[in-house]
Design an enzyme around this catalytic site. Structure first.
Site, PDB file in Angstrom:
ATOM      1  N   GLU A   1      42.833  42.758  43.353  1.00  0.00           N
ATOM      2  CA  GLU A   1      43.186  43.311  44.663  1.00  0.00           C
ATOM      3  C   GLU A   1      41.856  43.506  45.357  1.00  0.00           C
ATOM      4  OE1 GLU A   1      43.083  45.200  47.309  1.00  0.00           O
ATOM      5  OE2 GLU A   1      44.521  46.837  47.082  1.00  0.00           O
TER       6      GLU A   1
ATOM      7  N   GLU B   1      36.007  41.398  51.891  1.00  0.00           N
ATOM      8  CA  GLU B   1      35.393  42.077  50.740  1.00  0.00           C
ATOM      9  C   GLU B   1      34.910  41.086  49.693  1.00  0.00           C
ATOM     10  OE1 GLU B   1      38.073  45.179  49.365  1.00  0.00           O
ATOM     11  OE2 GLU B   1      37.791  46.279  51.236  1.00  0.00           O
TER      12      GLU B   1
HETATM   13  N1  SAH Z   1      42.580  47.296  41.423  1.00  0.00           N
HETATM   14  C1  SAH Z   1      42.610  48.628  42.001  1.00  0.00           C
HETATM   15  C2  SAH Z   1      41.455  48.898  42.967  1.00  0.00           C
HETATM   16  C3  SAH Z   1      41.312  47.928  44.100  1.00  0.00           C
HETATM   17  S1  SAH Z   1      39.944  48.292  45.158  1.00  0.00           S
HETATM   18  C4  SAH Z   1      43.935  48.853  42.670  1.00  0.00           C
HETATM   19  O1  SAH Z   1      44.583  47.862  42.986  1.00  0.00           O
HETATM   20  O2  SAH Z   1      44.346  49.989  42.875  1.00  0.00           O
HETATM   21  C5  SAH Z   1      38.833  47.002  44.781  1.00  0.00           C
HETATM   22  C6  SAH Z   1      37.814  47.379  43.726  1.00  0.00           C
HETATM   23  O3  SAH Z   1      37.143  46.205  43.349  1.00  0.00           O
HETATM   24  C7  SAH Z   1      36.726  48.329  44.180  1.00  0.00           C
HETATM   25  O4  SAH Z   1      36.668  49.381  43.273  1.00  0.00           O
HETATM   26  C8  SAH Z   1      35.429  47.498  44.142  1.00  0.00           C
HETATM   27  O5  SAH Z   1      34.320  48.280  43.719  1.00  0.00           O
HETATM   28  C9  SAH Z   1      35.764  46.444  43.120  1.00  0.00           C
HETATM   29  N2  SAH Z   1      35.151  45.098  43.246  1.00  0.00           N
HETATM   30  C10 SAH Z   1      35.177  44.301  44.326  1.00  0.00           C
HETATM   31  N3  SAH Z   1      34.648  43.078  44.057  1.00  0.00           N
HETATM   32  C11 SAH Z   1      34.289  43.116  42.748  1.00  0.00           C
HETATM   33  C12 SAH Z   1      33.706  42.146  41.873  1.00  0.00           C
HETATM   34  N4  SAH Z   1      33.445  40.905  42.293  1.00  0.00           N
HETATM   35  N5  SAH Z   1      33.459  42.522  40.600  1.00  0.00           N
HETATM   36  C13 SAH Z   1      33.761  43.766  40.163  1.00  0.00           C
HETATM   37  N6  SAH Z   1      34.328  44.705  40.943  1.00  0.00           N
HETATM   38  C14 SAH Z   1      34.599  44.399  42.219  1.00  0.00           C
END
Ligand code: SAH
Length: 690
Positions: free
Chosen positions: A144, A153
């Site tokens: 996500e 993002e």
């Molecule tokens: N999966 C959770 C949080 C989603 S928010 C949910 O669905 O509730 C997205 C998260 O991804 C954030 O915490 C951000 O720090 C992390 N993130 C984004 N890109 C990333 C990457 N390439 N590798 C590791 N973490 C990542």
């Protein structure tokens, strides 16, 4: 350990590097994060859960072990869903250390320690192999990583890398696919966020018009997305020119390419008009069949029953580089260009397909006029607000005299131009700017209106102003909107007061200051939805996520006194539970006092409802009986629904506990408050007791 954080100082209007506790940054990040909002997004959560269950079953039906890669695990939610759905093992990747730590705790608390391995790395650093972070490549990819623009993002490069190095060919992906939709519209309201319209001024010697520099007229603007709660935009504020069409889609179960590219669709306008804006949103299908779909479509596209409020995903407004007249039924081509992180659009009349293809430039737009760098979208809207301009016109007419010497202090303001048209020929104008970007923009404006030699631009900070800058004259009229680009909260524009104080020795003894004063107003409100972003979640889809609630709470309390936060409330419906109350006044005719300005009092609750917080805003008193209000415009009905100034952010102070009452008699009759404006820091601290 200490770290340095950049912050605008409201007493100097300048960016400063402040030494902060090393934890400050991450507490800010957690406190202002969207994790709570995501956990409250029931529609998103249930659909992810359905999609994950379906993907795990498909893999199991093939007789394979289900190995899940969850990139950006946050609280660990999607991995816990996968483990509950029967996955054999999950690799939960999270780059943000405090979140990775929280995920470890949450996973343990929910009993998934043996099934989920949390890895605190960026996904592109993750290794695979017997000694690697992952034993083997995964066959289910869950993520996500989407923002309102889908790709902002970094979802595309993350997927590209994951398919190359971390997952098996033919893996299952949840979501399976994302589709981006667009609709062409004409909207004076939204177009006014991107272009400056000519300003009409009724002067004594006839109507005058302030025109924009040609650099601005033809400027393609900036590629940054304008994301808004489009559901708050009434249908009367735009005209639909085309059907909704699919612009592009991304299949996440196949290798993804993140390199810059473009997509082109043919549109047949359903109405003639001026094409100005592309409205856009996306949906994600959680499974290949498209049966489990989560959509961001606005109210006029989807049925109201599917409605889920959320702030972490909204809708996009894209501005075409120039407005294009279109005719009903006469085909046009819409091109979406994208790089790894953003999207921009252009529209062309239908010529030969090949001819059109040849001239697609995928370079992202670059602002040439400086205005799109200096003013954000709401600021454009504010400058285009003719009613507001009229208030300045009326008050300037009152205060300008034939022998006035006028100094303006505000960022990229049109006030000097207005004043010039309204004042007598003899009036002398100076305009103080203290950053070169502002200098360029202001100069372009003066040139376009042939005022280069009529208004003198002084490039100096207020405290460094000398009488030679002012040609040895004293200032008799000091004006400001006030507006400063570094302001975050409403009271940060009180920087005008500090600047006024700094230039005191250059003012005549009977100087007129416009605005003469400002006042801070406050009201208790119940939010329809915005409360969710601060509300604890407890459990989410049956998983205990209280650790996250505690963490957010802890970060909110990191500062002894909680801080108010800026929100554009026209996007966030609320109703008033109290009358608006004036709580502080700031007299610009005098200098900033040495002592703090504080007030205590109570405000009566008049309506039943949940007191989620207090809203605060500024009103500027330009001259006798003429004010500009940056907050509450009106309470529109007996239910207390509020209308807010659409160009400004208001300050919201969320109460730590919410009082709820079904009847008025249960209500505490009043909320007491203590508000303190610290003249040393320019900040306002507040405390409320329910
Ligand atoms: N999966 C959770 C949080 C989603 S928010 C949910 O669905 O509730 C997205 C998260 O991804 C954030 O915490 C951000 O720090 C992390 N993130 C984004 N890109 C990333 C990457 N390439 N590798 C590791 N973490 C990542």
């Amino acid at each position: 350990m200490k770290t340095f954080c950049g912050r605008a100082n409201p007493t100097t209007g300048a960016m400063e590097w402040l030494e902060e506790d090393e934890n400050y940054d991450y507490h800010q990040e957690i406190a202002r994060s969207r994790y709570a909002d995501m956990l409250h997004d029931k529609d998103r959560n249930t659909k992810y859960y359905q999609g994950i269950r379906a993907a795990v079953s498909r893999v199991k039906e093939r007789g394979e072990k289900a190995i899940v890669l969850d990139i950006g695990t946050g609280t660990g939610l999607l991995s816990m869903m996968a483990a509950s759905a029967g996955a054999d093992f999950c690799y939960a990747i999270e780059v943000f250390k405090p979140m990775a730590n929280a995920a470890v705790k949450i996973v343990e608390k929910n009993g998934f320690r043996d099934k989920i391995k949390v890895i605190n790395k960026h996904s592109t650093e993750v290794t695979v192999g017997p000694d690697g972070d992952m034993q083997c490549r995964a066959n289910i990819l869950v993520t996500e990583l989407f923002d309102t623009e889908l790709i902002g993002e970094g979802a595309l490069p993350t997927y590209e890398h994951a398919h190359k190095y971390l997952v098996q060919e033919g893996c299952e992906a949840v979501p399976h696919r994302a589709t981006v939709y667009v609709q062409l519209v004409e909207s004076k309201r939204m177009w006014s966020w991107n272009k400056l319209f000519p300003v009409h001024v009724e002067a004594e010697d006839g109507e005058k018009m302030i025109v924009s520099p040609s650099e601005m007229e033809n400027c393609p603007g900036v590629p940054s997305v304008c994301d808004i709660q489009l559901n708050q935009m009434p249908s009367s504020d735009f005209t639909i020119l085309s059907d909704v069409v699919t612009m592009f889609s991304v299949d996440f179960s196949k290798p993804v390419r993140s390199a810059s590219t473009y997509y082109r669709v043919q549109l047949e306008p359903i109405k003639s008009g001026k094409a100005q804006i592309v409205l856009s949103w996306w949906d994600i299908d959680m499974d290949p069949s498209g049966m489990i779909s989560c959509t961001m479509a606005p109210y006029w596209v989807k049925s109201t029953s599917a409605f889920q409020w959320r702030d972490h995903w909204m809708q996009c407004v894209y501005f075409l580089p120039n407005e294009e007249p279109v005719l009903q039924g006469e085909k046009v081509y819409l091109t979406a260009c994208r790089d790894q992180y953003s999207v921009w659009y252009k529209l062309e009349k239908a010529r030969g397909e090949e001819e059109n293809k040849a001239d697609v430039h995928v370079e992202s737009p670059v602002c040439r006029c400086q205005a799109h760098l200096l003013w954000n979208r709401p600021r454009f809207g504010e400058l285009n607000d003719q009613n507001r301009t009229q208030q300045y016109v009326k008050s300037l007419m009152k205060v300008l005299k034939t022998d006035s010497v006028c100094l303006c202090i505000s960022d990229g303001s049109l006030l000097p131009v207005l004043a010039h048209y309204l004042g007598a020929k003899q009036v002398q104008y100076f305009f103080l700017v203290f950053r070169s970007l502002r200098f360029t923009l202001v100069f372009l404006f003066f040139k376009a209106n042939h005022l280069e030699d009529k208004i003198k631009i002084i490039e100096a900070r207020p405290e460094l102003l000398t009488s030679s800058h002012l040609e040895d004259k004293k200032i008799s009229v000091l004006v400001g909107e006030p507006f400063f680009t570094t302001s975050l909260l409403p009271w940060h524009n009180l920087y005008f007061w500090y600047a006024r104080t700094a230039v005191t020795s250059h003012l005549t003894s009977n100087v007129t200051v416009l605005p003469q004063s400002a006042s801070l107003h406050m009201m208790i409100v119940e939010f329809q939805d915005l409360w969710r972003i601060r509300s604890p979640c407890g459990t989410c889809e049956g998983f205990d996520v209280q650790t996250m609630d505690d963490m957010i709470n802890n970060s909110l309390n990191f500062r002894e006194s909680k801080e108010a936060e800026p929100h554009p409330l026209w996007e966030y419906p609320c109703k008033s539970l109290s009358d608006p109350q004036k709580v502080l006044t700031f007299d610009f005719r005098k200098t900033v006092p040495q002592h703090c300005l504080s007030t205590e009092g109570s405000v009566n609750l008049l309506r039943k409802g949940k007191s989620h917080g207090a809203v605060l805003w500024m009103e500027y008193h330009l001259a006798a009986d003429i004010s500009v209000n940056t907050g509450l415009m009106q309470i529109s009905n007996e239910k207390g629904n509020c209308e807010w100034n659409p160009h400004c952010k208001q300050a919201v102070y969320f109460f730590s506990s919410v009082i709820e009452s079904e009847t008025l008699s249960d209500l505490p009759s009043a909320v007491t408050y203590a508000i303190n404006f610290d003249t040393k820091t320019g900040e306002i601290a507040m405390d409320f007791k329910l």
